[in-house]
Design a protein around this motif. Structure first.
Motif, PDB file in Angstrom:
ATOM      1  N   UNK A  43       0.759  -1.195  -0.094  1.00  0.00           N
ATOM      2  CA  UNK A  43      -0.047   0.076   0.050  1.00  0.00           C
ATOM      3  C   UNK A  43       1.078   1.349   0.130  1.00  0.00           C
ATOM      4  N   UNK A  44       0.851   2.091  -0.853  1.00  0.00           N
ATOM      5  CA  UNK A  44       1.682   3.107  -1.190  1.00  0.00           C
ATOM      6  C   UNK A  44       0.476   4.550  -1.095  1.00  0.00           C
ATOM      7  N   UNK A  45       0.888   5.646  -0.320  1.00  0.00           N
ATOM      8  CA  UNK A  45       0.009   6.765  -0.473  1.00  0.00           C
ATOM      9  C   UNK A  45       0.236   7.611  -2.011  1.00  0.00           C
ATOM     10  N   UNK A  46      -0.639   7.884  -2.696  1.00  0.00           N
ATOM     11  CA  UNK A  46      -0.347   8.381  -4.034  1.00  0.00           C
ATOM     12  C   UNK A  46      -1.127   9.849  -3.656  1.00  0.00           C
ATOM     13  N   UNK A  47      -0.768  11.221  -3.607  1.00  0.00           N
ATOM     14  CA  UNK A  47      -1.710  12.305  -3.405  1.00  0.00           C
ATOM     15  C   UNK A  47      -2.798  12.078  -2.366  1.00  0.00           C
ATOM     16  N   UNK A  48      -3.971  12.193  -2.597  1.00  0.00           N
ATOM     17  CA  UNK A  48      -4.875  12.087  -1.673  1.00  0.00           C
ATOM     18  C   UNK A  48      -5.586  10.611  -1.398  1.00  0.00           C
ATOM     19  N   UNK A  49      -4.800   9.604  -2.331  1.00  0.00           N
ATOM     20  CA  UNK A  49      -5.410   8.482  -2.198  1.00  0.00           C
ATOM     21  C   UNK A  49      -4.374   7.478  -2.043  1.00  0.00           C
ATOM     22  N   UNK A  50      -4.545   6.131  -2.574  1.00  0.00           N
ATOM     23  CA  UNK A  50      -3.640   4.952  -2.288  1.00  0.00           C
ATOM     24  C   UNK A  50      -3.411   4.287  -3.440  1.00  0.00           C
ATOM     25  N   UNK A  51      -2.320   3.553  -3.658  1.00  0.00           N
ATOM     26  CA  UNK A  51      -2.257   2.639  -4.774  1.00  0.00           C
ATOM     27  C   UNK A  51      -1.815   1.289  -4.070  1.00  0.00           C
ATOM     28  N   UNK A  52      -2.635   0.334  -4.289  1.00  0.00           N
ATOM     29  CA  UNK A  52      -2.517  -1.129  -3.819  1.00  0.00           C
ATOM     30  C   UNK A  52      -2.034  -2.112  -4.576  1.00  0.00           C
ATOM     31  N   UNK A  53      -0.936  -3.134  -4.529  1.00  0.00           N
ATOM     32  CA  UNK A  53      -0.493  -4.178  -5.283  1.00  0.00           C
ATOM     33  C   UNK A  53      -0.874  -5.354  -4.522  1.00  0.00           C
ATOM     34  N   UNK A  54      -1.600  -6.355  -5.160  1.00  0.00           N
ATOM     35  CA  UNK A  54      -2.043  -7.599  -4.371  1.00  0.00           C
ATOM     36  C   UNK A  54      -1.639  -8.511  -5.224  1.00  0.00           C
ATOM     37  N   UNK A  55      -0.519  -9.479  -5.078  1.00  0.00           N
ATOM     38  CA  UNK A  55      -0.304 -10.530  -5.513  1.00  0.00           C
ATOM     39  C   UNK A  55      -0.669 -11.773  -4.802  1.00  0.00           C
ATOM     40  N   UNK A  56      -0.915 -12.754  -5.485  1.00  0.00           N
ATOM     41  CA  UNK A  56      -1.206 -14.089  -4.828  1.00  0.00           C
ATOM     42  C   UNK A  56      -1.060 -15.471  -5.814  1.00  0.00           C
ATOM     43  N   UNK A  57      -0.785 -16.405  -5.402  1.00  0.00           N
ATOM     44  CA  UNK A  57      -0.868 -17.688  -5.876  1.00  0.00           C
ATOM     45  C   UNK A  57      -1.536 -18.906  -5.116  1.00  0.00           C
ATOM     46  N   UNK A  58      -2.084 -19.915  -5.834  1.00  0.00           N
ATOM     47  CA  UNK A  58      -2.738 -20.979  -4.982  1.00  0.00           C
ATOM     48  C   UNK A  58      -2.266 -22.251  -5.747  1.00  0.00           C
ATOM     49  N   UNK A  59      -1.216 -22.207  -6.369  1.00  0.00           N
ATOM     50  CA  UNK A  59      -0.610 -23.657  -7.036  1.00  0.00           C
ATOM     51  C   UNK A  59      -1.254 -23.930  -8.201  1.00  0.00           C
ATOM     52  N   UNK A  60      -2.210 -23.276  -8.564  1.00  0.00           N
ATOM     53  CA  UNK A  60      -2.823 -23.612  -9.908  1.00  0.00           C
ATOM     54  C   UNK A  60      -2.732 -22.382 -11.022  1.00  0.00           C
ATOM     55  N   UNK A  61      -2.920 -21.334 -10.588  1.00  0.00           N
ATOM     56  CA  UNK A  61      -2.694 -19.993 -10.904  1.00  0.00           C
ATOM     57  C   UNK A  61      -1.888 -19.075 -10.340  1.00  0.00           C
ATOM     58  N   UNK A  62      -1.488 -17.870 -10.914  1.00  0.00           N
ATOM     59  CA  UNK A  62      -0.772 -16.868 -10.195  1.00  0.00           C
ATOM     60  C   UNK A  62      -1.376 -15.603 -10.806  1.00  0.00           C
ATOM     61  N   UNK A  63      -1.660 -14.510  -9.847  1.00  0.00           N
ATOM     62  CA  UNK A  63      -1.878 -13.149 -10.534  1.00  0.00           C
ATOM     63  C   UNK A  63      -1.935 -12.084  -9.584  1.00  0.00           C
ATOM     64  N   UNK A  64      -1.937 -10.793 -10.096  1.00  0.00           N
ATOM     65  CA  UNK A  64      -1.913  -9.585  -9.303  1.00  0.00           C
ATOM     66  C   UNK A  64      -2.843  -8.579  -9.551  1.00  0.00           C
ATOM     67  N   UNK A  65      -3.422  -7.848  -8.726  1.00  0.00           N
ATOM     68  CA  UNK A  65      -4.208  -6.692  -8.886  1.00  0.00           C
ATOM     69  C   UNK A  65      -3.583  -5.430  -8.752  1.00  0.00           C
ATOM     70  N   UNK A  66      -3.730  -4.749  -9.436  1.00  0.00           N
ATOM     71  CA  UNK A  66      -3.146  -3.147  -9.126  1.00  0.00           C
ATOM     72  C   UNK A  66      -4.294  -2.293  -8.911  1.00  0.00           C
ATOM     73  N   UNK A  67      -4.438  -1.499  -7.825  1.00  0.00           N
ATOM     74  CA  UNK A  67      -5.712  -1.171  -7.550  1.00  0.00           C
ATOM     75  C   UNK A  67      -5.347   0.265  -6.927  1.00  0.00           C
ATOM     76  N   UNK A  68      -6.261   1.411  -7.400  1.00  0.00           N
ATOM     77  CA  UNK A  68      -5.988   2.770  -6.936  1.00  0.00           C
ATOM     78  C   UNK A  68      -7.488   3.009  -6.055  1.00  0.00           C
ATOM     79  N   UNK A  69      -7.286   3.672  -5.146  1.00  0.00           N
ATOM     80  CA  UNK A  69      -8.324   4.273  -4.047  1.00  0.00           C
ATOM     81  C   UNK A  69      -8.243   5.977  -4.163  1.00  0.00           C
ATOM     82  N   UNK A  70      -8.939   6.428  -5.004  1.00  0.00           N
ATOM     83  CA  UNK A  70      -9.171   7.676  -4.926  1.00  0.00           C
ATOM     84  C   UNK A  70     -10.343   8.288  -4.465  1.00  0.00           C
ATOM     85  N   UNK A  71     -10.392   9.057  -3.051  1.00  0.00           N
ATOM     86  CA  UNK A  71     -11.466   9.346  -2.332  1.00  0.00           C
ATOM     87  C   UNK A  71     -12.486  10.577  -3.055  1.00  0.00           C
TER      88      UNK A  71
END
Length: 315
Positions: A43-71
């Motif tokens: 979680x990184x602060x960016x201006x008045x909001x946040x940038x989130x990077x969310x990686x995961x793996x379950x043994x079958x697949x892998x993935x990452x979500x890049x998400x912004x929260x701008x109030x």
């Protein structure tokens, strides 16, 4: 390298219904996936909001979500939360599918909550209250109506016009039974009565302080709090958590991000040793309380996005 396939929001909804999403999330927990194995999100602060990077793996697949929260986005006519999901080939880790991550978030958050509600709410839910009038309010109402024949939903918002508009949208979701909806402002005296009568209460707000009084929730009712993932913000008060069965996605994650639980424990109202996990509930190690409220505090985790994105990628 072959270009990743793009899946837009409409295709996400065609691929996975809200109730299908609930069953996918529940099956992942029932099959033994350990949420504690999820990497910590960045979680990184960016201006008045946040940038989130969310990686995961379950043994079958892998993935990452890049998400912004701008109030400030809703005032601009834009989504407060925006995201893109990158699904990777399990063997080569090459990006194989790009998915509208905003649609994934809008689908998986209510799905996780619905797993909790299905286990922690009474079998008969005649009345529900939703605090918040954004996309998650609609998603949670839709998820609830898929598992309970609820006859009344009250939407509570800071702006009466937005709350009434969301109540109208929710009324259009019911196709198999009559549904009464209404929109109230947070300071309306009818809010207290609505919460006291409700079997399910959802808080899906951007509030930093409690949105309802601690003694309003009835014994046996289920409260789902999903609005915050920061340790200093809360939607529920300490006394409510102190008298409730408290369930989280993962205790370690809750220690870092679940402000409702963190603050209640810091104030001596709740012992971390008494906090249980959603997997405990799914596997039958914990049963819903009937002599006190049931609270599910969710902060959202990367494995949940992966479950949905994986299914979308296959579809």
């Amino acid at each position: 390298m072959e270009q990743p396939r793009w899946v837009d929001a409409a295709a996400v909804r065609r691929s996975v219904s809200p109730d299908r999403a609930r069953r996918l999330i529940r099956r992942e927990l029932a099959d033994g996936f350990d949420p504690a194995s999820d990497p910590h999100r960045l979680v990184a602060p960016v201006g008045d909001g946040q940038l989130l990077v969310m990686p995961s793996t379950n043994g079958r697949s892998a993935g990452v979500k890049v998400l912004s929260v701008a109030p400030g986005n809703p005032a601009r006519g834009l989504d407060r939360i925006q995201a893109v999901y990158v699904l990777l080939d399990a063997d080569t880790l090459s990006p194989s599918v790009l998915v509208d991550g905003t649609a994934v978030t809008a689908l998986r958050t209510p799905a996780v909550s619905a797993v909790a509600v299905d286990a922690l709410a009474p079998a008969e839910v005649t009345s529900a209250v939703v605090f918040g009038s954004g996309p998650q309010a609609l998603g949670h109402a839709e998820a609830l109506l898929a598992i309970r024949h609820t006859s009344s939903v009250t939407v509570v918002g800071r702006r009466g016009e937005a709350a009434r508009a969301m109540a109208q949208r929710i009324s259009g979701l019911a196709s198999t039974h009559p549904l009464t909806t209404r929109g109230l402002t947070v300071d309306d005296p009818q809010v207290e009565a609505a919460v006291r009568e409700a079997q399910v209460v959802v808080t899906a707000t951007s509030a930093a302080t409690p949105v309802l009084d601690d003694d309003w929730v009835a014994d046996g009712a289920c409260v789902v709090a999903i609005g915050s993932h920061e340790p200093h913000r809360r939607e529920l008060g300490s006394a409510l958590l102190g008298r409730s069965l408290v369930v989280v996605e993962d205790v370690g994650t809750a220690h870092r991000e679940a402000g409702d639980v963190i603050l209640a424990a810091a104030q001596g109202a709740l012992d971390w040793a008494d906090v249980r996990t959603l997997q405990d509930v799914v596997l039958g190690r914990v049963e819903r309380a009937t002599d006190r409220p049931n609270v599910f505090k969710s902060v959202g985790m990367a494995w949940q996005d992966l479950v949905i994105a994986q299914h979308v990628g296959r579809a």
